[in-house]
Scaffold this motif. Structure first.
Motif, short mmCIF file in Angstrom:
data_model
loop_
_atom_site.label_atom_id
_atom_site.label_comp_id
_atom_site.label_asym_id
_atom_site.label_seq_id
_atom_site.Cartn_x
_atom_site.Cartn_y
_atom_site.Cartn_z
N TRP A 1 0.85 -1.19 0.00
CA TRP A 1 0.00 0.00 0.00
C TRP A 1 0.88 1.25 0.00
O TRP A 1 0.60 2.22 -0.69
CB TRP A 1 -0.90 -0.04 1.24
CG TRP A 1 -1.60 1.24 1.53
CD1 TRP A 1 -2.74 1.70 0.96
CD2 TRP A 1 -1.19 2.24 2.48
NE1 TRP A 1 -3.07 2.91 1.48
CE2 TRP A 1 -2.14 3.27 2.41
CE3 TRP A 1 -0.12 2.35 3.38
CZ2 TRP A 1 -2.05 4.41 3.22
CZ3 TRP A 1 -0.03 3.47 4.17
CH2 TRP A 1 -0.99 4.49 4.08
N PHE A 2 2.01 1.18 0.71
CA PHE A 2 2.92 2.31 0.77
C PHE A 2 3.74 2.45 -0.51
O PHE A 2 3.87 3.54 -1.06
CB PHE A 2 3.85 2.16 1.98
CG PHE A 2 4.79 3.32 2.17
CD1 PHE A 2 4.33 4.51 2.73
CD2 PHE A 2 6.12 3.23 1.77
CE1 PHE A 2 5.18 5.59 2.89
CE2 PHE A 2 6.98 4.32 1.93
CZ PHE A 2 6.50 5.49 2.49
N PHE A 3 4.29 1.34 -0.98
CA PHE A 3 5.25 1.43 -2.09
C PHE A 3 4.64 1.40 -3.48
O PHE A 3 5.24 1.89 -4.43
CB PHE A 3 6.31 0.33 -1.98
CG PHE A 3 7.39 0.66 -1.00
CD1 PHE A 3 8.36 1.61 -1.32
CD2 PHE A 3 7.46 0.04 0.24
CE1 PHE A 3 9.35 1.95 -0.41
CE2 PHE A 3 8.45 0.37 1.14
CZ PHE A 3 9.39 1.33 0.82
N ASP A 4 3.44 0.79 -3.61
CA ASP A 4 2.87 0.64 -4.95
C ASP A 4 2.76 1.97 -5.71
O ASP A 4 3.22 2.06 -6.85
CB ASP A 4 1.52 -0.07 -4.87
CG ASP A 4 0.95 -0.34 -6.25
OD1 ASP A 4 1.63 -1.03 -7.03
OD2 ASP A 4 -0.13 0.17 -6.56
N PRO A 5 2.17 3.03 -5.09
CA PRO A 5 2.09 4.30 -5.83
C PRO A 5 3.47 4.88 -6.14
O PRO A 5 3.68 5.44 -7.22
CB PRO A 5 1.34 5.24 -4.87
CG PRO A 5 0.84 4.41 -3.76
CD PRO A 5 1.56 3.12 -3.75
N ILE A 6 4.41 4.71 -5.23
CA ILE A 6 5.77 5.23 -5.44
C ILE A 6 6.42 4.52 -6.63
O ILE A 6 7.03 5.15 -7.50
CB ILE A 6 6.62 5.05 -4.17
CG1 ILE A 6 6.01 5.87 -3.01
CG2 ILE A 6 8.07 5.47 -4.42
CD1 ILE A 6 6.73 5.72 -1.70
N ILE A 7 6.25 3.20 -6.67
CA ILE A 7 6.83 2.43 -7.79
C ILE A 7 6.15 2.82 -9.09
O ILE A 7 6.80 3.00 -10.13
CB ILE A 7 6.71 0.91 -7.51
CG1 ILE A 7 7.66 0.51 -6.37
CG2 ILE A 7 7.04 0.11 -8.77
CD1 ILE A 7 7.57 -0.93 -5.93
N LYS A 8 4.82 2.99 -9.04
CA LYS A 8 4.08 3.34 -10.27
C LYS A 8 4.57 4.67 -10.84
O LYS A 8 4.65 4.85 -12.05
CB LYS A 8 2.58 3.43 -9.97
CG LYS A 8 1.88 2.08 -9.99
CD LYS A 8 0.40 2.24 -10.31
CE LYS A 8 -0.30 0.90 -10.35
NZ LYS A 8 -0.93 0.56 -9.06
N PRO B 1 8.49 4.71 -14.38
CA PRO B 1 8.57 5.23 -15.75
C PRO B 1 9.34 6.55 -15.90
O PRO B 1 9.50 7.02 -17.02
CB PRO B 1 7.10 5.43 -16.15
CG PRO B 1 6.29 5.25 -14.92
CD PRO B 1 7.17 4.96 -13.79
N VAL B 2 9.81 7.15 -14.80
CA VAL B 2 10.50 8.43 -14.92
C VAL B 2 11.82 8.24 -15.68
O VAL B 2 12.60 7.37 -15.35
CB VAL B 2 10.80 9.02 -13.52
CG1 VAL B 2 11.75 10.21 -13.62
CG2 VAL B 2 9.51 9.45 -12.84
N PRO B 3 12.06 9.06 -16.74
CA PRO B 3 13.37 8.99 -17.41
C PRO B 3 14.42 9.57 -16.47
O PRO B 3 14.54 10.79 -16.34
CB PRO B 3 13.19 9.87 -18.66
CG PRO B 3 11.83 10.46 -18.59
CD PRO B 3 11.18 10.08 -17.32
N ILE B 4 15.12 8.69 -15.82
CA ILE B 4 15.91 9.05 -14.65
C ILE B 4 17.00 10.06 -14.98
O ILE B 4 17.37 10.89 -14.15
CB ILE B 4 16.48 7.76 -14.00
CG1 ILE B 4 16.94 8.03 -12.57
CG2 ILE B 4 17.60 7.17 -14.83
CD1 ILE B 4 15.81 8.21 -11.61
#
Lengths: 261, 260
Positions: free
Chosen positions: A103-110, A114-117
């Motif tokens: 619940w904590f990490f899923d939005p962060i990973i989402k 995809p961010v072009p680092i």
């Protein structure tokens, strides 16, 4: 005695021919490169003949400059990758096994995956400067996502029947992670490392081009700025060799660890 | 004899709200210690659910399951499951799969080796100890599945269509092997199948379940003379008679399914 010696020599020769056949298209391209350069069909500044590049590569290697810069690049990439691997596996496996962690990490990973680092390099320069630490953190942040995402997916896909099997044979919930979940998820976790490895080189290389501080990326951009085209290509050859070498090592380790698949 | 399974007022509901489905409803049944019972029923009657409830992998919505009078609470080493898809650990060799339960129990290495060898021999896998599951055929994998479950010595064997994915001759030879093992070791056996002949051949009693939601329809007592060979048994009048009984009862349930 002679016969066997001949036979083995014959075998070596045919192997060499086989190898030659397998890479002949590459050989043709390289010869063409040399010819085009020698005839001056393309300006030296854009593409020096291959032989000049190899000579420059040898010079840089013998003077120690190439090895030192390769060491800097490799060190930054591998320390960053190691940090990302440890954190990525922990976060990935835990969020697959625990709803609250997920619940904590899923939005962060989402958002993060995809961010072009590379676009964040200037931000990292603002925050952490242009030194080694800044580059290592950048690599760690950039390679964290593929490691975490692959670890999470492969942990989620561990068959329920395997977990039930372990439970019926007396494995406690605490030990389940080490006894079943991790070994079953290992192929996917290693895939994450294999994706993250070239990414770690890319990030380091680009950061070095932008911010300097030595390394193969800095060596390359220096070549451009001082009109030393041969050095540019020599640096590219070095990073290619490192990339291929690391990929081979990871494949070897994978084959060893996953001989059961 | 130990290994009595008592099921009372069992109910299992999956999902919530609109997706709520009742898999098992008010099931009462008892398997005696050392008895061999098969469960047959139309597909979707909850027979696998029943097995996993007894194994403790799933929690009952209502009712209780007891082993020798003690209500179960999750999975335990008094029960062993043989899965249809084998569920072996692919990173472990045959030997390591068979010794897994013994490792978990803290059995010393020498002893593990003796016990594992006994059961590997019992299922005719002598010489395959160092193979990995991917190197084995389906029938061999299932024999490993049986050996690893026998090795930690559960009182109750729970089998979920263990031979369902295998061809007929192989299935028959494994059935006979299983019967030998069962009569040697005196364990309680609960065997899920959709094959009426298999159920009648193996079992002392056959539990026939109704279609969705599943519950006990009837129980057929299979009072067969099993002293002869397989051929003598399956060609006997008694065998045909019991098979017909079970088939008819099961057919009534599948008919209902079709007309709906």
């Amino acid at each position: 005695m002679d016969v066997t010696a001949d036979a083995s020599r014959g075998l070596d020769l045919s192997r060499l021919v086989e190898f030659g056949k397998s890479v002949y298209s590459l050989v043709i391209l390289l010869v063409l490169w040399e010819v085009v350069g020698q005839l001056g069909l393309i300006h030296y500044y854009f593409l020096p003949p291959l032989s000049d590049i190899l000579i420059r590569f040898a010079e840089l290697t013998l003077s120690g400059e190439m090895l030192f810069n390769a060491y800097l690049t490799l060190q930054r990439a591998l320390i960053g990758l190691a940090i990302a691997s440890v954190l990525g596996v922990i976060v990935g496996v835990l969020s697959a096994r625990n709803d609250i962690v997920d619940w904590f990490f899923d939005p962060i990973i989402k958002i993060g995956y995809p961010v072009p680092i590379i676009s964040l390099i200037p931000v990292f320069m603002l925050w952490f400067g242009i030194g080694d630490i800044s580059k290592i953190i950048m690599v760690a942040v950039g390679t964290f996502w593929p490691v975490a995402v692959n670890a999470r997916e492969s942990t989620r896909q561990v068959e329920t029947n395997l977990i039930w099997s372990a439970q019926m044979m007396g494995t406690s919930d605490r030990r389940l992670l080490w006894r079943v979940v991790m070994p079953a998820a290992l192929p996917g976790i290693l895939t994450g490392f294999q994706i993250a490895m070239p990414l770690s080189l890319i990030i380091t290389f680009v950061f070095e081009m932008v911010a300097g501080g030595g390394g193969l990326g800095a060596l390359e951009i220096q070549g451009v700025r001082s009109f030393e085209s041969a050095q540019v290509y020599a640096a590219i050859i070095a990073i290619m060799l490192i990339g291929i070498g690391l990929d081979r090592i990871l494949r070897f380790v994978r084959g060893r660890l996953l001989h059961w698949t | 004899m130990d290994g009595r399974v008592t099921i009372s007022g069992l109910e299992k509901v999956y999902g919530q709200g609109a997706e709520r489905t009742k898999a098992i409803e008010d099931l009462n049944f008892e398997v005696d210690g050392g008895e061999f019972v098969s469960v047959v029923g139309p597909s979707g009657c909850g027979k696998s659910t029943l097995l996993y409830l007894i194994a403790g992998f799933l929690d009952a919505t209502e009712g209780t399951i007891s082993v020798d009078g003690d209500p179960i609470n999750g999975p335990g080493t008094d029960r062993g499951v043989v899965f249809q898809d084998y569920a072996l650990f692919p990173w472990r060799t045959v030997y390591e799969n068979v010794t897994y339960g013994l490792e978990e129990d803290g059995v010393p290495k020498d002893e593990r080796q003796n016990i594992a060898q006994k059961y590997i021999d019992m299922v005719d896998l002598d010489g395959f100890e160092d193979k990995y599951p991917k190197e084995l055929s389906g029938g061999m994998k299932q024999r490993v599945g049986i050996a690893r479950t026998l090795a930690y010595e559960p009182k109750i064997l729970l089998m979920d269509e263990p031979f369902g994915a295998l061809d007929q001759p192989l299935r028959e030879s494994l059935q006979d092997q299983l019967l030998d093992i069962w009569s040697d070791l005196g364990k309680t056996a609960l065997f899920i199948t959709h094959d009426v002949e298999e159920a009648v051949y193996l079992s002392e009693r056959v539990l026939i379940m109704t279609r969705h939601p599943g519950t006990k329809k009837t129980v057929a007592e299979i009072d067969l003379d099993r002293s002869g060979s397989r051929e003598e048994i399956v060609t006997s009048d008694d065998f045909a008679h019991f098979k017909n009984d079970v088939w008819k009862s099961l057919h009534e349930e599948t008919q209902t399914e079709v007309t709906l």
